[in-house]
Design an enzyme around this catalytic site. Structure first.
Site, PDB file in Angstrom:
ATOM      1  N   GLU A  21      10.215   8.145   3.821  1.00  0.00           N
ATOM      2  CA  GLU A  21       9.910   8.022   5.252  1.00  0.00           C
ATOM      3  C   GLU A  21      10.429   6.964   5.790  1.00  0.00           C
ATOM      4  O   GLU A  21      10.732   6.967   7.077  1.00  0.00           O
ATOM      5  CB  GLU A  21       8.436   8.608   5.296  1.00  0.00           C
ATOM      6  CG  GLU A  21       8.082   9.957   4.911  1.00  0.00           C
ATOM      7  CD  GLU A  21       9.094  11.114   5.557  1.00  0.00           C
ATOM      8  OE1 GLU A  21       9.669  10.661   6.753  1.00  0.00           O
ATOM      9  OE2 GLU A  21       9.301  12.000   5.072  1.00  0.00           O
ATOM     10  N   TYR A  62       4.415  10.247  13.476  1.00  0.00           N
ATOM     11  CA  TYR A  62       5.332  10.897  12.613  1.00  0.00           C
ATOM     12  C   TYR A  62       5.289  10.808  11.371  1.00  0.00           C
ATOM     13  O   TYR A  62       5.223  11.541  10.624  1.00  0.00           O
ATOM     14  CB  TYR A  62       6.857  10.742  12.877  1.00  0.00           C
ATOM     15  CG  TYR A  62       7.720  11.357  12.242  1.00  0.00           C
ATOM     16  CD1 TYR A  62       8.082  12.425  11.964  1.00  0.00           C
ATOM     17  CD2 TYR A  62       8.417  10.550  11.222  1.00  0.00           C
ATOM     18  CE1 TYR A  62       8.734  13.334  11.051  1.00  0.00           C
ATOM     19  CE2 TYR A  62       9.149  11.024  10.206  1.00  0.00           C
ATOM     20  CZ  TYR A  62       9.145  12.275   9.979  1.00  0.00           C
ATOM     21  OH  TYR A  62      10.167  13.018   9.138  1.00  0.00           O
ATOM     22  N   ASP A  68      10.318  15.630  14.104  1.00  0.00           N
ATOM     23  CA  ASP A  68      11.376  14.539  13.841  1.00  0.00           C
ATOM     24  C   ASP A  68      12.521  15.046  14.873  1.00  0.00           C
ATOM     25  O   ASP A  68      12.498  16.125  15.540  1.00  0.00           O
ATOM     26  CB  ASP A  68      11.772  14.388  12.710  1.00  0.00           C
ATOM     27  CG  ASP A  68      12.880  15.141  12.027  1.00  0.00           C
ATOM     28  OD1 ASP A  68      12.864  16.289  12.337  1.00  0.00           O
ATOM     29  OD2 ASP A  68      13.588  14.821  11.283  1.00  0.00           O
ATOM     30  N   CYS A 100      21.789  23.640  12.225  1.00  0.00           N
ATOM     31  CA  CYS A 100      21.464  23.547  13.565  1.00  0.00           C
ATOM     32  C   CYS A 100      21.817  21.921  13.889  1.00  0.00           C
ATOM     33  O   CYS A 100      20.667  21.316  14.681  1.00  0.00           O
ATOM     34  CB  CYS A 100      20.113  23.852  13.819  1.00  0.00           C
ATOM     35  SG  CYS A 100      19.910  24.064  15.628  1.00  0.00           S
ATOM     36  N   CYS A 112      26.101  28.105  13.608  1.00  0.00           N
ATOM     37  CA  CYS A 112      25.140  29.349  13.975  1.00  0.00           C
ATOM     38  C   CYS A 112      25.504  30.497  12.850  1.00  0.00           C
ATOM     39  O   CYS A 112      24.367  31.226  13.020  1.00  0.00           O
ATOM     40  CB  CYS A 112      25.474  29.787  15.363  1.00  0.00           C
ATOM     41  SG  CYS A 112      24.876  28.385  16.713  1.00  0.00           S
ATOM     42  N   CYS A 162      23.128  30.483  10.180  1.00  0.00           N
ATOM     43  CA  CYS A 162      21.569  30.234  10.416  1.00  0.00           C
ATOM     44  C   CYS A 162      20.824  31.434  10.329  1.00  0.00           C
ATOM     45  O   CYS A 162      21.056  32.280  10.425  1.00  0.00           O
ATOM     46  CB  CYS A 162      21.352  29.837  11.898  1.00  0.00           C
ATOM     47  SG  CYS A 162      19.663  29.591  12.511  1.00  0.00           S
ATOM     48  N   CYS A 203      17.568  33.467  18.128  1.00  0.00           N
ATOM     49  CA  CYS A 203      17.667  32.130  18.856  1.00  0.00           C
ATOM     50  C   CYS A 203      18.007  32.523  20.562  1.00  0.00           C
ATOM     51  O   CYS A 203      18.666  33.059  20.731  1.00  0.00           O
ATOM     52  CB  CYS A 203      18.826  31.433  18.204  1.00  0.00           C
ATOM     53  SG  CYS A 203      18.917  29.542  18.829  1.00  0.00           S
TER      54      CYS A 203
END
Length: 329
Positions: free
Chosen positions: A43, A126, A144, A203, A210, A213, A219
């Site tokens: 992280e 975060y 994020d 994305c 798309c 997706c 969407c």
């Protein structure tokens, strides 16, 4: 921004986490055997740095420092050296400081709660949520840049999220989290990871795919005809900036196992050959000398170079003694 579309959240969670189970990348910090420390290191490294650059450094780091106490026992300069070219090397200093705090205050074990994590050096909201979720299975709401973009398109119908994280985005992220239940924690953590991966792989900011997706049919952005962003994102300049110059100086210090004369770092007119000790750990013509030549070749005046060197020293990323400049001790 709020849930204004007739979204079927149960179907949404099922489709996105199902896609992630089939298409998500096999990253070492996602594997069940990865320790909380391994997740924490990932992280820190992944902040503003892509996975492809992080992977080799993370693997080397974990082999050398498999637990916080191992890192805590070494000088901070070694953490900065091992950080390599990941950028923003203050993250390495903060991670070393966090390792010492974990060793001294938590018995060498990464704490699991959001509050304890947030109290560690270098851990913001975060990062605390991400470690708590991905290392310990506690379903904190993780948000994020990739997640914000997916939420903005899926629910808000906009190409990009707002330039800065807003309270409305935070509320939306919380609303989209799976509700508590017998499997709520596991599903919530899977949802966080899945949406993040969807933003990273499908994305994307510039060339969204798309057609691949799993929730394109729900969407709002696709339904609206994929409108252009409502603002023009500002890119970060690099050439000629202090960031570029500081990075070049850090490259010289990482490659050198002995102090480097300050004049070699800040005086453009200096044409003296690079001292042999600058690259004593390896061939000076291939590592330290090459780094110094790259630094000297940058079009920056002496005044900017001096300012950058002093900034590195003030930030604790470099130390200066009568013998020269080194990584911090």
């Amino acid at each position: 921004m709020s849930l204004t579309l007739p979204l079927d959240l149960e179907a949404l969670h099922h489709d996105v986490t199902g896609w992630f189970a089939a298409e998500g990348r096999d990253l070492p910090w996602r594997r069940p055997e990865c320790s909380p420390w391994g997740v924490m290191v990932s992280e820190f490294m992944l902040q503003q740095t892509p996975v492809v650059r992080v992977l080799p450094v993370w693997e080397q780091w974990m082999e050398r420092w498999p637990e916080p106490a191992a890192l805590a026992s070494e000088p901070s300069g070694e953490a900065v050296r091992a950080w390599g070219r990941l950028g923003y090397p203050r993250r390495a200093l903060r991670l070393a400081e966090a390792a010492r705090r974990i060793t001294e205050e938590h018995g060498g074990r990464v704490p699991s709660t959001y509050a304890d994590l947030l109290a560690l050096p270098g851990v913001g909201s975060y990062t605390a949520a991400a470690i708590s979720c991905f290392a310990f299975g506690i379903p904190e709401t993780v948000v994020d840049t990739n997640i914000r973009r997916v939420h903005a398109r899926l629910v808000g119908g906009r190409a990009l999220p707002e330039p800065s994280y807003t309270a409305a985005e935070a509320r939306l992220a919380a609303e989209l989290m799976p509700s508590a239940g017998h499997d709520g924690a596991e599903l919530g953590c899977a949802w966080n990871a899945a949406v993040m991966e969807l933003g990273a792989l499908v994305c994307t900011a510039r060339s969204p795919r798309c057609g691949e997706c799993p929730v394109a049919g729900a969407c709002a952005w696709v339904a609206a005809g994929r409108p252009e962003p409502h603002y023009t994102p500002k890119g970060q300049a690099w050439a000629g900036t202090d960031r570029q110059l500081r990075g070049a100086m850090m490259a010289v210090l990482r490659a050198s196992d002995a102090p480097v004369e300050a004049a070699l770092l800040v005086e453009v007119a200096s044409v003296d050959p690079v001292p042999a000790h600058v690259g004593a750990q390896s061939d000076p013509a291939t590592e330290a000398e090459a780094a110094l030549r790259r630094l000297r070749a940058l079009p920056a005046a002496d005044a900017q170079r001096r300012r950058c060197l002093q900034g590195l020293i003030s930030d604790g990323l470099a130390s200066e003694t009568s013998h020269g400049v080194t990584l911090p001790h």
